[in-house]
Design an enzyme around this catalytic site. Structure first.
Site, mmCIF file in Angstrom:
data_model
loop_
_atom_site.group_PDB
_atom_site.id
_atom_site.type_symbol
_atom_site.label_atom_id
_atom_site.label_comp_id
_atom_site.label_asym_id
_atom_site.label_seq_id
_atom_site.Cartn_x
_atom_site.Cartn_y
_atom_site.Cartn_z
ATOM 1 N N ASP A 35 -26.181 -25.899 -20.453
ATOM 2 C CA ASP A 35 -27.534 -26.426 -20.640
ATOM 3 C C ASP A 35 -28.430 -25.305 -21.172
ATOM 4 O OD1 ASP A 35 -29.576 -28.748 -19.710
ATOM 5 O OD2 ASP A 35 -30.450 -26.795 -19.284
ATOM 6 N N ASP A 135 -29.885 -30.887 -25.272
ATOM 7 C CA ASP A 135 -29.593 -29.478 -24.987
ATOM 8 C C ASP A 135 -28.491 -29.275 -23.958
ATOM 9 O OD1 ASP A 135 -30.886 -30.132 -22.615
ATOM 10 O OD2 ASP A 135 -31.870 -28.188 -22.479
ATOM 11 N N GLU A 136 -27.695 -30.316 -23.680
ATOM 12 C CA GLU A 136 -26.630 -30.065 -22.707
ATOM 13 C C GLU A 136 -25.370 -30.858 -22.997
ATOM 14 O OE1 GLU A 136 -29.179 -31.541 -19.338
ATOM 15 O OE2 GLU A 136 -27.227 -32.049 -18.529
HETATM 16 N N1 DCP Z 1 -37.947 -32.874 -22.446
HETATM 17 C C1 DCP Z 1 -39.081 -33.643 -22.672
HETATM 18 N N2 DCP Z 1 -39.688 -34.312 -21.633
HETATM 19 C C2 DCP Z 1 -39.189 -34.224 -20.368
HETATM 20 C C3 DCP Z 1 -38.033 -33.455 -20.120
HETATM 21 C C4 DCP Z 1 -37.429 -32.785 -21.186
HETATM 22 O O1 DCP Z 1 -39.531 -33.726 -23.813
HETATM 23 N N3 DCP Z 1 -39.808 -34.876 -19.370
HETATM 24 C C5 DCP Z 1 -37.325 -32.140 -23.579
HETATM 25 C C6 DCP Z 1 -37.891 -30.761 -23.669
HETATM 26 C C7 DCP Z 1 -36.832 -29.882 -23.086
HETATM 27 C C8 DCP Z 1 -35.547 -30.626 -23.421
HETATM 28 O O2 DCP Z 1 -35.915 -32.012 -23.397
HETATM 29 O O3 DCP Z 1 -36.841 -28.571 -23.642
HETATM 30 C C9 DCP Z 1 -34.419 -30.367 -22.459
HETATM 31 O O4 DCP Z 1 -34.784 -30.775 -21.151
HETATM 32 P P1 DCP Z 1 -34.325 -30.029 -19.860
HETATM 33 O O5 DCP Z 1 -34.519 -30.960 -18.732
HETATM 34 O O6 DCP Z 1 -32.970 -29.430 -20.044
HETATM 35 O O7 DCP Z 1 -35.417 -28.883 -19.643
HETATM 36 P P2 DCP Z 1 -35.603 -27.499 -20.375
HETATM 37 O O8 DCP Z 1 -34.456 -27.143 -21.261
HETATM 38 O O9 DCP Z 1 -36.939 -27.481 -21.038
HETATM 39 O O10 DCP Z 1 -35.707 -26.496 -19.158
HETATM 40 P P3 DCP Z 1 -34.550 -25.890 -18.229
HETATM 41 O O11 DCP Z 1 -34.557 -24.425 -18.491
HETATM 42 O O12 DCP Z 1 -35.000 -26.219 -16.844
HETATM 43 O O13 DCP Z 1 -33.268 -26.556 -18.606
HETATM 44 CA CA CA Z 2 -32.301 -27.249 -20.528
HETATM 45 CA CA CA Z 3 -30.952 -30.518 -20.276
#
Ligand code: DCP
Ligand code: CA
Ligand code: CA
Length: 392
Positions: A35, A135-136
């Site tokens: 991820d 992203d995962e």
């Molecule tokens: N995303 C979004 N709205 C949300 C959750 C996520 O637009 N409510 C988008 C932005 C994030 C991407 O999806 O960058 C991936 O979500 P993740 O849940 O994997 O969160 P992040 O990658 O941002 O953070 P982490 O470091 O906790 O994985």
């Molecule tokens: Ca992420």
């Molecule tokens: Ca993710």
């Protein structure tokens, strides 16, 4: 598949040796979850390294007023101030007052591009591969590394280096005997984490964690569990399975029982995903009449909707195609504010695009088409395993 497992588990409870056999068979796999860390915000940092040390907030602006909209994600510097995904932009601005923060609009095309590149090389490291979000992805690496957790850890380290080298991004990786363990392991040491949980460590690893770490356990379910005296995954695993079934229903109760015990037989499998879905057809006669065009495109929209439903896909971009009397091809696109699966939104957008297009061109049209793209999997069906679990 899971049902077979549940039934087996039930029957073998009276035959401990058989239970060991079933479990050891399931534990043969080695699954990895990769991820990317604070993905959209980290992607923004890579194209503008000068913002790296500041709080960075990536926003979906609704356009109604200056600060209306929601936070998509934020880097860890911004998270220290309490900024979270889904929070109103106005609130994030309050939290970051005087913090020299950077607010940026989402740039989906840029993130998609990075994601595609990374997913394609990750796929090359897996016996089987399953992307579950932008992203995962899960990688089943059992055969490739011949069941060795040491080699799995080594592979995970190589993957981390490769993603940093190719795209300047850090990620967090969890390694375990199945998807549930790999997912929770990947979450536990973010950012830039690598957590390996061997089968014999699962119980110890899971026991102290809060139940809401499990997929499908949201705010409401957590409350219900607290009322039953269940706070940790360990509490859940020890809870009488029949009582879980009484409270949550058979499927969900069994899922909670198995998941909390680290039992998960859900395979890692590729989800075929089209880049776009389109329909194109010839009009009864060459025309510039909106009504005749819409008659055709409405039907195309409904066909597209049916196709998207099968894959549980939502779309972000709508394109109309017009092949003119002189055979020249024209197209117009609109990117929607939010991803949707609504045929009404599709029909309305196509109508608006053709209405505008006809104002701009004076040739008659021979063939018309509709295309949707920018897909994401519908949240409701994102996890095969948990598709039956109430969302809360
Ligand atoms: N995303 C979004 N709205 C949300 C959750 C996520 O637009 N409510 C988008 C932005 C994030 C991407 O999806 O960058 C991936 O979500 P993740 O849940 O994997 O969160 P992040 O990658 O941002 O953070 P982490 O470091 O906790 O994985
Ligand atoms: Ca992420
Ligand atoms: Ca993710």
């Amino acid at each position: 598949m899971s049902f077979v497992l549940f039934r087996l588990e039930k029957n073998v409870n009276h035959h401990p040796q058989l239970l060991v056999l079933v479990r050891s068979h399931l534990q043969d796999r080695i699954v990895m979850l990769v991820d990317l860390d604070y993905f959209f915000a980290q992607a923004e940092e890579t194209r503008n390294p000068s913002i790296r040390d500041k709080p960075v907030v990536v926003c979906v602006y609704s356009g109604r007023s200056e600060d209306s909209g929601a936070v998509s994600t934020a880097n860890y510097a911004a998270r220290k101030f309490g900024v979270r995904s889904g929070m109103p932009i106005g609130l994030a601005k309050q939290k970051l007052e005087n913090a020299d923060a950077v607010f940026l609009p989402v740039d989906d095309a840029f993130y998609e591009d990075i994601s595609k590149r990374i997913m394609s090389f990750l796929r090359g490291y897996a016996d089987s591969f399953e992307q579950v979000g932008i992203d995962e992805a899960y990688l089943d690496v059992s055969r490739r590394i011949k069941g060795s957790y040491e080699e799995a850890a080594e592979l995970a380290r190589r993957i981390k280096i490769e993603i940093v080298t190719s795209d300047g991004l850090t990620c967090s990786i969890g390694v375990g005997p199945n998807k549930i363990v790999a997912k929770i392991a990947s979450d536990i040491h973010k950012p830039d984490g690598l957590t390996v949980v061997k089968p014999q460590q699962v119980t110890e690893f899971f026991s102290p964690l809060s139940v809401d770490r499990l997929i499908g356990v949201g705010v409401k379910t957590t409350e219900k569990m607290r009322a039953l005296g269940i706070n940790t995954i360990g509490d859940l695993a020890k809870h009488d399975v029949q009582r879980l079934i009484d409270v949550f229903g058979k499927k969900v109760g069994l899922y909670f029982h198995n998941a909390s015990s680290g039992v998960d037989n859900d395979p890692v499998q590729e989800r075929a995903e089209a880049e776009s879905v389109s329909r194109i057809s010839t009009l009864k006669e060459d025309t510039r009449e909106l009504r005749l065009i819409i008659e055709k495109t409405d039907r195309q929209c409904k066909e597209i909707e049916a196709e998207l439903k099968q894959g549980c896909l939502t779309f972000k971009t709508v394109t109309i195609i017009a092949i003119m009397k002189n055979m020249s091809v024209r197209s117009r696109s609109k990117s929607l504010e939010n991803k949707t699966s609504s045929v009404d939104v599709l029909i309305k957008t196509v109508y608006e695009l053709f209405e505008k297009f006809l104002e701009q061109s004076d040739l008659e049209i021979r063939r018309v088409g509709v295309k949707v793209s920018g897909f994401a999997r519908d949240e409701k069906s994102q996890q095969q395993l948990t598709s039956f679990i109430e969302k809360d």
